[in-house]
Structure formats: C-alpha cells, structure tokens
Design a protein around this motif. Structure first.
Motif, short mmCIF file in Angstrom:
data_model
loop_
_atom_site.label_atom_id
_atom_site.label_comp_id
_atom_site.label_asym_id
_atom_site.label_seq_id
_atom_site.Cartn_x
_atom_site.Cartn_y
_atom_site.Cartn_z
N ILE A 55 -14.21 -20.89 -49.32
CA ILE A 55 -12.71 -21.37 -49.20
C ILE A 55 -12.07 -20.38 -48.13
CG2 ILE A 55 -12.41 -22.43 -51.29
CD1 ILE A 55 -10.73 -20.02 -52.31
N GLY A 56 -12.64 -19.26 -47.71
CA GLY A 56 -11.88 -18.34 -46.85
C GLY A 56 -13.06 -17.19 -46.19
N VAL B 139 -18.33 -21.16 -38.95
CA VAL B 139 -17.57 -21.67 -38.09
C VAL B 139 -16.79 -22.83 -38.85
CG1 VAL B 139 -18.91 -20.99 -36.12
CG2 VAL B 139 -19.24 -23.25 -37.29
N ASP B 140 -17.50 -23.43 -39.73
CA ASP B 140 -16.76 -24.28 -40.51
C ASP B 140 -15.51 -23.96 -41.30
OD1 ASP B 140 -16.60 -27.25 -41.64
OD2 ASP B 140 -16.89 -26.15 -43.58
N LEU B 141 -15.50 -22.72 -41.92
CA LEU B 141 -14.29 -22.02 -42.48
C LEU B 141 -13.37 -21.64 -41.41
CD1 LEU B 141 -16.19 -19.77 -45.09
CD2 LEU B 141 -14.71 -21.32 -45.51
N PHE C 152 -16.20 -10.85 -45.06
CA PHE C 152 -15.69 -11.11 -46.60
C PHE C 152 -15.67 -12.75 -46.57
CE2 PHE C 152 -14.51 -7.08 -45.36
CZ PHE C 152 -14.54 -6.24 -46.39
N TYR C 153 -16.44 -13.14 -47.43
CA TYR C 153 -16.19 -14.66 -47.99
C TYR C 153 -15.38 -14.90 -49.29
CZ TYR C 153 -19.69 -15.43 -44.54
OH TYR C 153 -20.27 -15.81 -43.38
N VAL C 154 -14.44 -15.50 -49.32
CA VAL C 154 -13.82 -16.01 -50.65
C VAL C 154 -14.54 -17.08 -51.14
CG1 VAL C 154 -11.59 -16.56 -51.59
CG2 VAL C 154 -11.71 -15.00 -49.78
N LYS C 155 -14.83 -17.27 -52.37
CA LYS C 155 -15.52 -18.27 -53.03
C LYS C 155 -14.73 -18.90 -53.97
CE LYS C 155 -20.02 -17.64 -51.14
NZ LYS C 155 -21.42 -17.83 -51.70
#
Length: 315
Positions: free
Chosen positions: A231-232, A185-187, A222-225
């Motif tokens: 970061i996404g 939720v923060d992202l 999917f997470y961008v790090k």
C-alpha cells in the motif's frame, strides 16, 4: 549590462559528435557544485544514460564556446526517460561565466531550438540563490515561475508522539533496487498521480534509473503492506562519501492516508539513514503543500530558502 558583467563574445553551436563527453560532464558538475555547495554530489558518466534513448545530441544539444574556442557551456532538451510530462531543458556553464551574457544567450538559444523542434512544452528549473543570473535572464525574457520546490534538510531527527501502525500493517525494508519493478511503479503511479509534472512511470525506465543510481549511491527501499497487500513505498539514496541521504519518494495509496502510516514510513526511512551514518537528510517539497511541510518540520526538517527550486515553462 552592469559593470560587473563579464564582456565576452560567445558562440552557440550545435553538438559536435566528436565532443569529449567528459569535458561536458565536468562543466555540468562545476555548475552544480557552484549552486549546491555542501549538498553537491558529483555526477558520473552514467548520467548520460539517464537522458533516454530518444535523445539525439546533434539535434537536441547546444554547446557554448568562448572567444578562444573553448567549450564553457552546454544546454540540452530531454524527457528524462519519459518520467515527466514535458520536455526538460538542462544546462550548465562554468561558474566564472555566471556574471556574463552567457546565461541569457544560452537559454535564448535553447528555447529557440525547442520552438524549432516544435516541442509542445518545455520546462526548466533553477536552483538556489547562486542561480540568480539565470532567473534574471528568464525574467528579462518575460518568463515567470510556475512552481516552486523547497529543499529541506534534517540533522536532528525528532521522533513524533508514538502512534502504533494499524493492525496488519507492516513496513519491510530492502537494500538495493526493487525486486519487482512492476509492483514498484504501480505503487508510485497510484500514490503520485496528479502531482506536478508527474507522468506514470514505466517499469523498464525505472529499472534503468535505479541501475544507474546504484553505481553512485547506496539504495534503500521500504514497502508498506496491509495483510501482505502493498500500500506504500519509500526510497532513499545515500552518497557513501559525503553521507548525505536523499529521500527520493514517500508514497501511500490515497485510500490509506490520514492514518499515520505515511508518518511511520517516513520515520523508518529517516531512522535507517541515520543508522547508516547520514549526517544530513534532504528532500524536496512543493511550497504550497502545507500538510507535508508541517509533517517534515515536526520531524525536524528545516527549510533552506536559499536552495529553492524555481520552475519555468518557456514553451
């Protein structure tokens, strides 16, 4: 009233606590199937859980009966677990009553209920060309659209010109609901703040939504790090039977935009959906978001003007 309008006397009444919810759900599904056609995905009984704990059916919902006393329509006021700024008006009637006085009668009654409950804001949306009776009813009542969402479909994925991710940036995939809802939720909140109708999400509400969705869809996150710093995020749902993939969200933190990261995240999401057998992938985009529209079209998405969502503010 046109010659094609069905002349039926309807009665709009408050929700009866003895009402069979499966009947209401069947009406809602029949309505959705009529307007969504091939993009329709049946809603299960868990849909009632998504309305939130604050909904009181006897206060917030209306039922429409025909001359035989049969329930043929429903309308309700809900904040969808608090994920939008305004209260939303949800509704459904049996398709055979679309060309009757019921659309206008039900909407009028629901709006009057919202005013009676002293709601500060009430928004509803219509979907596609088959919702014309509801658009016409709203226009007749003096309401005008405040926002449009355009549905886009992709069947032939076009890989963009290869662009490497910036150094130390990686995309990680997870099947199922997020492990850390506070991170998720923060992202989402930082990526979508300022968007139309967006209200900062809460971990508990998001968890409840995903737990309901996973009973009906396969979920991929999917997470961008960047150097292990998230970061996404991107999420899509897949209906296992119809193999229609829906991209639920694609968000990149503002300070990391315009570097091709969002494009790579979207491509990874699409490719995974295709690998899982999705024949069609769909998403919604604001019609005035030219950058997003251009990107989606570049990847092969085609707009479906007949499935445009039209938003109205009625209070």
């Amino acid at each position: 009233m046109s010659s094609k309008t069905k002349k039926v006397n309807f009665q709009i009444k408050s929700w009866d606590e003895n009402t069979d919810r499966s009947l209401i759900l069947s009406i809602y599904n029949a309505h959705r199937k009529h307007i969504l056609s091939e993009a329709y995905v049946e809603q299960k009984k868990d849909i009632f859980l998504m309305l939130g704990d604050k909904v009181k059916y006897s206060r917030d919902f209306l039922l429409a009966e025909n001359e035989k006393g049969e329930i043929v329509g429903v309308a309700g006021l809900t904040n969808f677990l608090g994920n939008v700024k305004s209260t939303r008006l949800i509704y459904g009637i049996l398709p055979e009553y679309f060309n009757s006085t019921l659309p206008q009668q039900l909407l009028k009654a629901a709006i009057a209920l919202g005013k009676k409950l002293k709601l500060s804001t009430l928004v509803l949306d219509t979907k596609g060309s088959n919702s014309a009776p509801f658009d016409n009813a709203l226009e007749h009542m003096g309401y005008h659209p405040i926002q449009y969402l355009l549905e886009m479909h992709l069947t032939d994925f076009i890989q963009t010109t290869p662009v490497d991710l910036p150094l130390d940036v990686s995309i990680l995939q997870k099947s199922g609901e997020p492990d850390n809802y506070h991170l998720y939720v923060d992202l989402i909140n930082k990526s979508f703040i300022g968007s139309f109708e967006f209200l900062p999400a809460k971990a508990e509400s998001s968890k409840k939504i995903f737990q309901i969705r996973k009973n009906q869809f396969d979920i991929e996150v999917f997470y961008v790090k960047n150097q292990q710093q998230p970061i996404g995020v991107s999420v899509f749902f897949v209906d296992a039977q119809k193999k229609i993939g829906t991209i639920y969200s694609v968000g990149i933190l503002p300070e990391y935009r315009h570097r091709g990261i969002g494009t790579k995240l979207l491509e990874a999401t699409i490719q995974t959906a295709k690998n899982q057998g999705c024949k069609t992938i769909q998403l919604d985009v604001h019609v005035d978001n030219e950058k997003a529209l251009n990107l989606y079209q570049k990847l092969g998405f085609q707009s479906n003007e007949n499935m445009k969502s039209t938003f109205y503010k009625v209070i």
